[in-house]
Design a protein around this motif. Sequence first.
Motif, PDB file in Angstrom:
ATOM      1  N   LYS A 111       0.840  -1.201   0.000  1.00  0.00           N
ATOM      2  CA  LYS A 111       0.000   0.000   0.000  1.00  0.00           C
ATOM      3  C   LYS A 111       0.872   1.247   0.000  1.00  0.00           C
ATOM      4  O   LYS A 111       1.808   1.364   0.787  1.00  0.00           O
ATOM      5  CB  LYS A 111      -0.931   0.000   1.216  1.00  0.00           C
ATOM      6  CG  LYS A 111      -1.886   1.196   1.243  1.00  0.00           C
ATOM      7  CD  LYS A 111      -2.970   1.035   2.277  1.00  0.00           C
ATOM      8  CE  LYS A 111      -2.425   1.119   3.678  1.00  0.00           C
ATOM      9  NZ  LYS A 111      -3.490   1.276   4.690  1.00  0.00           N
ATOM     10  N   TYR A 148      -9.911   1.986  -4.478  1.00  0.00           N
ATOM     11  CA  TYR A 148      -9.431   2.435  -3.179  1.00  0.00           C
ATOM     12  C   TYR A 148      -8.705   3.758  -3.373  1.00  0.00           C
ATOM     13  O   TYR A 148      -8.054   3.964  -4.397  1.00  0.00           O
ATOM     14  CB  TYR A 148      -8.495   1.388  -2.570  1.00  0.00           C
ATOM     15  CG  TYR A 148      -8.225   1.574  -1.096  1.00  0.00           C
ATOM     16  CD1 TYR A 148      -9.238   1.415  -0.155  1.00  0.00           C
ATOM     17  CD2 TYR A 148      -6.960   1.903  -0.636  1.00  0.00           C
ATOM     18  CE1 TYR A 148      -9.002   1.577   1.201  1.00  0.00           C
ATOM     19  CE2 TYR A 148      -6.698   2.066   0.722  1.00  0.00           C
ATOM     20  CZ  TYR A 148      -7.727   1.894   1.635  1.00  0.00           C
ATOM     21  OH  TYR A 148      -7.493   2.067   2.963  1.00  0.00           O
ATOM     22  N   SER A 191      -9.359  -0.047   6.909  1.00  0.00           N
ATOM     23  CA  SER A 191     -10.310   0.663   6.048  1.00  0.00           C
ATOM     24  C   SER A 191     -11.615   0.932   6.791  1.00  0.00           C
ATOM     25  O   SER A 191     -12.210   2.001   6.650  1.00  0.00           O
ATOM     26  CB  SER A 191     -10.574  -0.157   4.779  1.00  0.00           C
ATOM     27  OG  SER A 191     -11.535   0.474   3.960  1.00  0.00           O
ATOM     28  N   GLN A 247     -11.683   9.599  -6.430  1.00  0.00           N
ATOM     29  CA  GLN A 247     -12.329   8.283  -6.456  1.00  0.00           C
ATOM     30  C   GLN A 247     -13.810   8.377  -6.791  1.00  0.00           C
ATOM     31  O   GLN A 247     -14.333   7.544  -7.544  1.00  0.00           O
ATOM     32  CB  GLN A 247     -12.151   7.604  -5.098  1.00  0.00           C
ATOM     33  CG  GLN A 247     -12.735   6.199  -5.014  1.00  0.00           C
ATOM     34  CD  GLN A 247     -12.506   5.562  -3.643  1.00  0.00           C
ATOM     35  OE1 GLN A 247     -12.016   6.212  -2.720  1.00  0.00           O
ATOM     36  NE2 GLN A 247     -12.856   4.312  -3.509  1.00  0.00           N
TER      37      GLN A 247
END
Length: 613
Positions: A111, A148, A191, A247
């Motif tokens: 990540k 994401y 998350s 996003q």
Amino acid sequence: MQLYLRIFIALTALALVGASPALGAHPASPCPTLDASMSYQRATLMDHVCFHVAAPEDPAHRAKKPAELPATLDWQEAGGHDLVFSHTDSVYWVHLHLTNSSEKRGFWYLKLNYPLLDDVTFWQDGTSTSSTLVTGDQHPFLSRGIDYRYFLLPVTLGPGDEQEITLRIRSSGALNVPLSLETPGALIAESNHLTLTHGLFYGALLVFAVFNLLLFISSGTAYYFHNAFYMASMGIFLFAMGGFANQYFWPDSIGYANTSIPLLIALCALSMTLFGRSFLEVSPGTLSATTLTALGWASAGLLAMTFLLPYNKSILLNTLLALTVISSLFLIGILRWRQGYAPALWYVLAWSVMLVGTLIYSLAAFGYLTDFLAREFFMLIAIGAQVILLNYAMVQRWRLLNQKLLHVEHNARSELELKVHERTAQLRNTMEELEKANRKLATMSLNDALTGLYNRRHLDNVLPELCAESRRTGQPLTLALVDADHFKNINDTWGHGFGDLCLQRIADVLWRHVKRPRDIAIRFGGEEFALLLPGTSRDGAHLVCQHILDDMQHTSIRTNDGTDVTLTLSAGIAVFAADDHEQTLFQRADDALYQAKASGRNQIAIIDAEIAQ
């Protein structure tokens, strides 16, 4: 004024000197291999990372893939530090060597916790896999492969497998490269926590903005509108900086992903100026009024110039403008407080928090501080504290106005009777709007945001009442607990987003079959649901649950890759007995649900009171 000059000089000095991460010296050997199966090694990922900064004249700057890098490339070890760089034209190469010493096949996510990067390319070369992922703000959002806000690279290693991961990063702004290697479970848990935190923050900000807008509509007072304007623009700016706007708002707009940041900074500066001028009641013709007028026009001008200037220049100019606006409002607030304007004290406190938070956040965003995610949370806390203090300042301002009103009424009741009546009407409207907002908040607190069903709080409120009613009237009361079978596999296979879609489909099925006015469908946690069926017998509840299980079993849900998935449910039923306590009823239904699960799932179990005893 001296405080303002110190802040401005400190920021300017940092911008001129520049910064790079406090990293280790040139390594004498390649970066150490990271064993992905070892949690403590994953926790020290940056001890295993190497990087190279390729200036425009460096041959590595022109390389488009690892095979084109010079064999004598001078890699540096990260030495446990996050990679953070200020504005440059360089290209950044990052390298990581992974292995899996476990006897089991492993799956992780690499990540990159910074959403505002123009071009990011991942290369994976290993024993059994070789792939390339090209993404970044200069590419459509779907290029990331995983929906994401941060960049995620799936990493799969078989027993004894090794893999080389190389990143090529280029960005027109500051550059943060906070990397971590996480298991899917840890990623989902993080998350979830982030979703809760951001949901609370942005939800509260939206409520405050709407509330101030309603106050403006009801009272016609300009600073309510300016405050709503400020909170809305600040919320959208943080939404964009956090990667959410890219996003959700403009996933296919490549150019606007960068342009939006300086644009929203200028918009925030304009809204802050308008709100500060109206709230502080700055007298026309004074130096403070002239300063705020100039800052307002400068904000509007830079707002327009954002579409013409390069990103690296507009982001710097607009950030310096925003810091200047915040510092000026802070000083003008102190001046108004010293002049005897009491609400200015809370305004100064609010702007002090904002000034500190903005400075730290700006330094992180420009690459002068590490751990951008922590700075982002610090900024959320600073904005939240500022919003609370600003609204409290408005309460104090209202209190001051009310005191003035009473004083005027006492000294000139006959002459100002009409104005007192108008002010009282405004206050009445304000309180009515506040009551409406409170009722709305109370309603929101009893409903699950994802499914629209009632939540656990409503279950805790209504269950004792229904039990008391059943005990008093002798009418049956049935509680059914419904749970999705193998739901963890759904999240693990298709992700948390598809899992949320499945929960919504389950809620739809419950809505279709829980029809009677007094029947209640509740989501009280995860994939767990409850049905409260007053006046329904044991057999009637079994029939309702059977219809629900049959409907769900024949409802297909399509995944992002086109696969149709069907879910099954298990249900446990308990009927309230006269000597029952609500907790006993709930426990009996839970035991029945456990029995249904243990018996093979996709079925219904009933435990009667006499059997439970």
